[in-house]
Design a protein around this motif. Structure first.
Motif, short mmCIF file in Angstrom:
data_model
loop_
_atom_site.label_atom_id
_atom_site.label_comp_id
_atom_site.label_asym_id
_atom_site.label_seq_id
_atom_site.Cartn_x
_atom_site.Cartn_y
_atom_site.Cartn_z
N SER A 145 -15.12 2.53 -0.04
CA SER A 145 -15.22 2.33 -1.60
C SER A 145 -15.10 0.94 -2.18
N LEU B 227 -12.92 -0.09 -4.04
CA LEU B 227 -11.42 -0.65 -4.10
C LEU B 227 -11.03 -0.88 -2.51
N MET C 60 -12.06 -4.15 -1.24
CA MET C 60 -11.17 -5.24 -2.01
C MET C 60 -9.97 -5.36 -1.25
N GLU D 206 -8.72 -8.76 0.74
CA GLU D 206 -7.19 -9.33 0.48
C GLU D 206 -6.48 -9.39 1.85
N GLU E 35 -7.82 -12.61 3.13
CA GLU E 35 -7.72 -14.06 2.30
C GLU E 35 -6.11 -14.12 2.91
N ASP E 36 -5.30 -13.10 3.11
CA ASP E 36 -4.04 -13.41 3.16
C ASP E 36 -3.85 -14.21 4.85
N ASP F 63 -5.24 -17.58 4.70
CA ASP F 63 -4.93 -18.47 3.49
C ASP F 63 -6.19 -18.96 2.71
N ILE F 64 -7.12 -18.20 2.26
CA ILE F 64 -8.36 -18.61 1.62
C ILE F 64 -8.51 -17.58 0.49
N SER F 65 -9.28 -17.89 -0.44
CA SER F 65 -9.86 -17.03 -1.53
C SER F 65 -11.27 -16.65 -1.36
N ILE F 66 -11.39 -15.64 -1.18
CA ILE F 66 -12.99 -15.12 -1.03
C ILE F 66 -13.68 -14.81 -2.26
N PRO F 67 -14.53 -15.79 -3.00
CA PRO F 67 -15.15 -15.47 -4.31
C PRO F 67 -15.79 -14.16 -4.26
N LEU F 68 -15.85 -13.36 -5.53
CA LEU F 68 -16.26 -12.18 -5.58
C LEU F 68 -17.98 -12.52 -5.54
N ASN F 69 -18.35 -13.66 -5.91
CA ASN F 69 -19.94 -13.99 -5.90
C ASN F 69 -20.49 -13.70 -4.67
#
Lengths: 400, 80
Positions: free
Chosen positions: B38, B40, B43, B47, B50-51, B54-60
């Motif tokens: 799903s 959720l 996502m 996460e 990302e953890d 140690d990166i942030s994955i843009p929703l774009n």
């Protein structure tokens, strides 16, 4: 093919129709007071309306709306940038700005367009938006339109926000950080002191949606930031007139003079008709009452604690802290619908919430409390939930 | 710099707890159509990644991600 993606929803609607249950868009046939109505043929207590201060039926607000309709007509028939800016709209903008102690305000036709429009416009291509994972749909819609890089931080988690700002390096200071005062589904309050501290450390601009906290929190009702003592760290406050103020519409206020230029760049402001003068007039009166009558907030919180404590005492999972939004989380969809129906039969209307409107895979029986709920009504609501347990419809194991 | 294959291996291990149908994972495994995640659950998976890195994955980037291989490619680009 075009309609394939709607089959799941169509199937769910068919299931509800077969069960003869209409939890979504339940039609109200008559409003009896701020807290009572005739819904689907039943006289019910309205415990899912976000009418936090009960002002939708305040005679002073009704009178203001009636007078304005007589004086200005029923609608403006135009956008604020064309023929739809009346002195009423300008007066409300001045008064909302004064309420927040800032110099600049924009009034929108709905709360949804206020947050969506601001989030779509404030950041653009090349900028970064950091938004709370449980943000309202209007915020998600706005950031998608912005063209900015969109990154979520874990819900109400300042450490995760700090981690993500650190990863951005030099871009952190140009980032738009988005949070809400009270989150609409579970009623939890943002840890704004910590979020503000993170913003002070890394930089960035803080956009705070006080839709469910304006009129509810803070010494003068300005919301969660006032309650947390961090208003100076908030760059933009957004909110709605459709909850504690009992009307419809939205706003954004700021101490940044640039808001006046931003106003002319927001499609959701430019290309929609402005609010009817009657709505603006009742909102102005409600705002005056929020300032003049803090006892309304006291009554609201008394009822909020009463419902929260009552449902908690029944063993129901009701979220971390008392709030005017009290949601019971359930794991099973069918059982949640059974409970919603039983509550209606017991004379209590609440909101049924299903994913993805709920912040997890759980289903919600979402209650919102009003200052206008009487002591007897609060007893009835709690007794209706107790009956769910007695009937075996809900137990600690069936709830999430 | 980690090789694409190493990203892939991490993604296989990270998504295993969400592999409710116990299907055999490959780079062409679709997150939604095959694994049935799903929005959720996607996502939650993001996460974990990302953890770990140690990166942030843009929703774009998500509209361009259908398979585990697509995601490995994107994560590798973000982590360069």
């Amino acid at each position: 093919m075009l309609f394939d993606k709607f089959q799941t929803m169509a199937g769910f609607q068919a299931e509800l129709a077969e069960r003869k249950v209409e939890p979504f868009g339940a039609v109200t046939e008559k409003i009896l007071s701020a807290t009572e109505g005739l819904v689907q043929g039943r006289n019910v207590i309205l415990a899912g309306t976000n009418n936090y201060l009960g002002l939708s039926f305040d005679p002073r607000c009704i009178k203001a709306a009636q007078d304005a309709a007589a004086r200005w007509g029923t609608g403006t028939t135009g956008s604020r940038l064309a023929n739809g800016s009346f002195t009423e709209h300008q007066a409300l903008e001045t008064e909302v700005a004064q309420f927040y102690g800032v110099d600049h305000a924009i009034v929108f036709s709905t709360g949804y367009t206020a947050t969506m429009g601001m989030c779509a416009t404030l950041a653009g291509p090349g900028d970064v938006i950091l938004l709370d994972a449980d943000s309202h749909a209007s915020i998600y819609s706005g950031v998608k339109l912005s063209g900015a890089e969109i990154i979520r931080y874990k819900h109400n988690n300042p450490e995760d926000l700090a981690k993500r700002l650190r990863r951005l390096g030099d871009r952190a200071s140009q980032t738009l950080i988005i949070a809400e005062g009270i989150y609409s589904m579970l009623g939890d309050v943002a840890p704004l002191q910590e979020i503000a501290a993170v913003k002070r450390e890394y930089g960035g601009y803080l956009f705070l949606d006080e839709a469910h906290s304006m009129g509810v929190l803070g010494e003068t009702g300005r919301g969660a930031a006032q309650a947390a003592g961090v208003e100076a760290d908030v760059d933009f406050f957004a909110g709605t007139f459709s909850k504690s103020l009992g009307a419809v519409g939205g706003f954004c206020v700021s101490s940044h003079p640039e808001l006046e230029a931003i106003r002319f760049c927001i499609s959701a402001y430019i290309f929609t008709a402005s609010s009817s003068p009657s709505i603006i007039a009742s909102t102005r009166e409600a705002l005056r009452i929020v300032t003049a009558e803090p006892q309304l907030r006291e009554r609201l919180w008394k009822n909020a604690h009463r419902l929260y404590d009552g449902l908690k005492a029944l063993g129901l999972p009701v979220g971390p802290t008392a709030s005017p939004v009290v949601a019971v989380e359930m794991e099973d969809r069918s059982r949640t619908i059974d409970c919603w129906e039983a509550l209606m039969e017991a004379g209590v209307y609440v909101n049924l919430v299903i994913p993805p409107a709920s912040p997890s895979t759980n289903f919600l029986l979402r209650n919102s409390v009003s200052a206008a709920h009487t002591s007897a009504q609060m007893d009835t609501i709690i007794a209706a939930y107790a009956s769910l347990k007695t009937a075996g419809l809900i137990t600690s194991t069936q709830a999430a | 710099m980690t090789d694409y294959q190493e990203y892939l291996e991490f993604l296989y291990s990270a998504v295993e707890t969400q592999n409710k149908k116990h299907i055999e994972l490959s780079e062409s495994t679709s997150l939604v159509a095959d694994l049935g995640l799903s929005s959720l659950e996607v996502m939650e998976f993001i996460e974990k990644i990302e953890d770990h890195f140690d990166i942030s994955i843009p929703l774009n980037i998500l509209p361009d991600v259908n398979t585990i291989g697509d995601l490995a490619t994107k994560v590798r680009e973000l982590n360069l």
